[in-house]
Design an enzyme around this catalytic site. Structure first.
Site, PDB file in Angstrom:
ATOM      1  N   SER A 137      50.605  33.339 -15.226  1.00 35.93           N
ATOM      2  CA  SER A 137      52.030  33.301 -15.497  1.00 35.93           C
ATOM      3  C   SER A 137      52.499  34.515 -15.765  1.00 35.93           C
ATOM      4  O   SER A 137      53.851  34.674 -15.992  1.00 35.93           O
ATOM      5  CB  SER A 137      52.224  32.591 -17.010  1.00 35.93           C
ATOM      6  OG  SER A 137      51.705  33.042 -18.031  1.00 35.93           O
ATOM      7  N   THR A 163      49.289  30.667 -20.360  1.00 34.93           N
ATOM      8  CA  THR A 163      50.087  30.648 -21.960  1.00 34.93           C
ATOM      9  C   THR A 163      50.548  31.875 -22.148  1.00 34.93           C
ATOM     10  O   THR A 163      51.293  32.086 -23.099  1.00 34.93           O
ATOM     11  CB  THR A 163      48.765  30.477 -22.697  1.00 34.93           C
ATOM     12  OG1 THR A 163      47.755  31.579 -22.616  1.00 34.93           O
ATOM     13  CG2 THR A 163      48.043  29.197 -22.797  1.00 34.93           C
ATOM     14  N   ASP A 164      50.348  33.167 -21.378  1.00 35.18           N
ATOM     15  CA  ASP A 164      50.911  34.524 -21.459  1.00 35.18           C
ATOM     16  C   ASP A 164      52.436  34.460 -21.769  1.00 35.18           C
ATOM     17  O   ASP A 164      52.891  35.141 -22.511  1.00 35.18           O
ATOM     18  CB  ASP A 164      50.426  35.503 -20.572  1.00 35.18           C
ATOM     19  CG  ASP A 164      49.119  35.731 -20.307  1.00 35.18           C
ATOM     20  OD1 ASP A 164      48.444  35.286 -21.493  1.00 35.18           O
ATOM     21  OD2 ASP A 164      48.301  36.666 -19.743  1.00 35.18           O
ATOM     22  N   THR A 204      45.497  29.286 -16.926  1.00 39.33           N
ATOM     23  CA  THR A 204      44.080  29.106 -17.148  1.00 39.33           C
ATOM     24  C   THR A 204      43.795  27.707 -17.192  1.00 39.33           C
ATOM     25  O   THR A 204      42.701  27.358 -16.945  1.00 39.33           O
ATOM     26  CB  THR A 204      43.925  29.668 -18.727  1.00 39.33           C
ATOM     27  OG1 THR A 204      44.064  31.174 -18.791  1.00 39.33           O
ATOM     28  CG2 THR A 204      42.590  29.426 -19.233  1.00 39.33           C
TER      29      THR A 204
HETATM   30  N1  ASP Z   1      46.542  34.824 -17.824  1.00 37.49           N
HETATM   31  C1  ASP Z   1      46.762  33.424 -18.016  1.00 37.49           C
HETATM   32  C2  ASP Z   1      48.033  33.178 -17.716  1.00 37.49           C
HETATM   33  O1  ASP Z   1      49.202  33.177 -18.564  1.00 37.49           O
HETATM   34  C3  ASP Z   1      46.689  32.960 -19.572  1.00 37.49           C
HETATM   35  C4  ASP Z   1      46.484  31.626 -19.761  1.00 37.49           C
HETATM   36  O2  ASP Z   1      46.854  30.933 -19.114  1.00 37.49           O
HETATM   37  O3  ASP Z   1      46.116  31.398 -20.865  1.00 37.49           O
HETATM   38  O4  ASP Z   1      48.658  32.543 -16.708  1.00 37.49           O
END
Ligand code: ASP
Length: 327
Positions: A64, A97-98, A18
């Protein structure tokens, strides 16, 4: 020597997420992650250039959830190869973050340097109102360049806080404080250019870890079985066909129904009992009742990381128990 040459070098390894996301102006949902280049992200974080000389490497640009064991091994090898360079003070990894908590634990176990390795990202895309990426990146570079950060293992810096790679978890689907931990002390906090360290992990990491990625091309496959009322016990043998080890995300302190437990007791592959609560220990006493290994307080996805690495070295049940007790 000009002002810039006097600065330490921090290498940023960018993977997407993100923090590299773009969407409708101002909005926090409905965006596409992993689109902006690391150069654009660095340019959006004012003042970073005064903290360190930045070397930016675009490792990949993806969400991710799509990362694989090969990406993990590549990241670890890249850091291990670059780390001896005396010019480099530390590393920052930008990451979705995932699955950030899984990558942090993996790297914490296989990176062979005392230099700081700091993972960060964002919960809001770069195009959102009050995007959190620029401050997170600023704080991550600050932490990676800080001499006090040496020897603390792989860390996650998020929203003013510094977490240890073993204990950080993603705990919210939306909050800018989503990266968090349920118990234990924060390694530290950040206020502008001040870093205050308070705690450190008692568990082995980086140079004191027995694990490494030398010669590895992939990791053993480990599956996670999430227990709920009426879980079909037939799933256990199906999963045992696919995987070299199993993690059971049990209820409470690792419980499952009798039929499910009877099925996994029959397996010859190693299985680790964790808890779907992801808070507090599953004890070896409890796990031994089914000939299993206790995850202790590792959440299921982190128990899977440790089991995958442990299986690169042994399938011996007693040694696996020892590894889980220690790490
Ligand atoms: N879907 C995103 C990821 O993990 C979520 C994020 O980055 O917050 O790449």
């Amino acid at each position: 020597m000009n002002e810039n040459e006097a600065l330490k070098k921090v290498v940023i390894l960018a993977t997407g997420g993100t923090i590299a996301g773009q969407g409708a102006a101002g909005k926090t949902t409905g965006y596409k992650g992993g689109t902006l280049s690391i150069e654009t992200i660095v340019d959006s974080a004012p003042g970073v250039e005064k903290l360190a000389r930045i070397e930016a490497v675009q490792v990949c640009n993806t969400v991710s959830d799509s990362l694989t064991d090969k990406d993990w091994i590549h990241l670890a090898n890249t850091i291990n190869e670059m780390a001896p360079d005396p010019e480099i003070a530390g590393f920052v990894i930008t990451h979705g973050t995932d699955t950030m908590d899984e990558t942090a634990f993996f790297l914490n176990l296989v990176v062979k340097t005392e230099k700081p390795v700091v993972i960060t990202g964002a919960m809001r895309p770069a195009t959102a109102t009050s995007a959190d990426g620029p401050l997170n990146l600023y704080q991550a570079v600050l932490t990676a360049a800080c001499p006090e950060s040496v020897g603390k293992g792989v860390m996650v810096v998020f929203s003013d806080r510094i977490y240890g790679g073993r204990d950080v978890q993603k705990r919210s689907t939306y909050s800018v404080t989503a990266l968090n931990q349920v118990e234990g002390g924060l390694l530290g906090v950040i206020r502008d250019e001040d870093i205050f360290y308070y705690y450190k992990s008692t568990r082995p990491h980086t140079v004191s870890s027995r694990f490494c990625v030398d010669g590895l091309e992939k990791l053993p496959k480990v599956g996670i079985l999430y227990f709920h009322i009426d879980t079909d016990p037939a799933l256990v043998s199906c999963m045992a066909e696919l995987y070299e080890g199993l993690v059971i995300a049990g209820a409470g302190a690792g419980g499952t129904s009798r039929p499910v437990a009877d099925e996994y007791k029959k397996l010859s592959i190693p299985r680790v009992i964790a808890s779907r609560i992801a808070c507090g220990p599953v004890t070896q006493h409890m796990a031994s009742m089914s000939g299993s290994i206790a995850a202790n307080n590792l959440p299921p996805q982190k128990a899977a990381v440790l089991l995958r690495l442990a299986l690169t070295q042994t399938t011996d049940l007693e040694e696996l128990k020892q590894i889980f007790a220690e790490y």
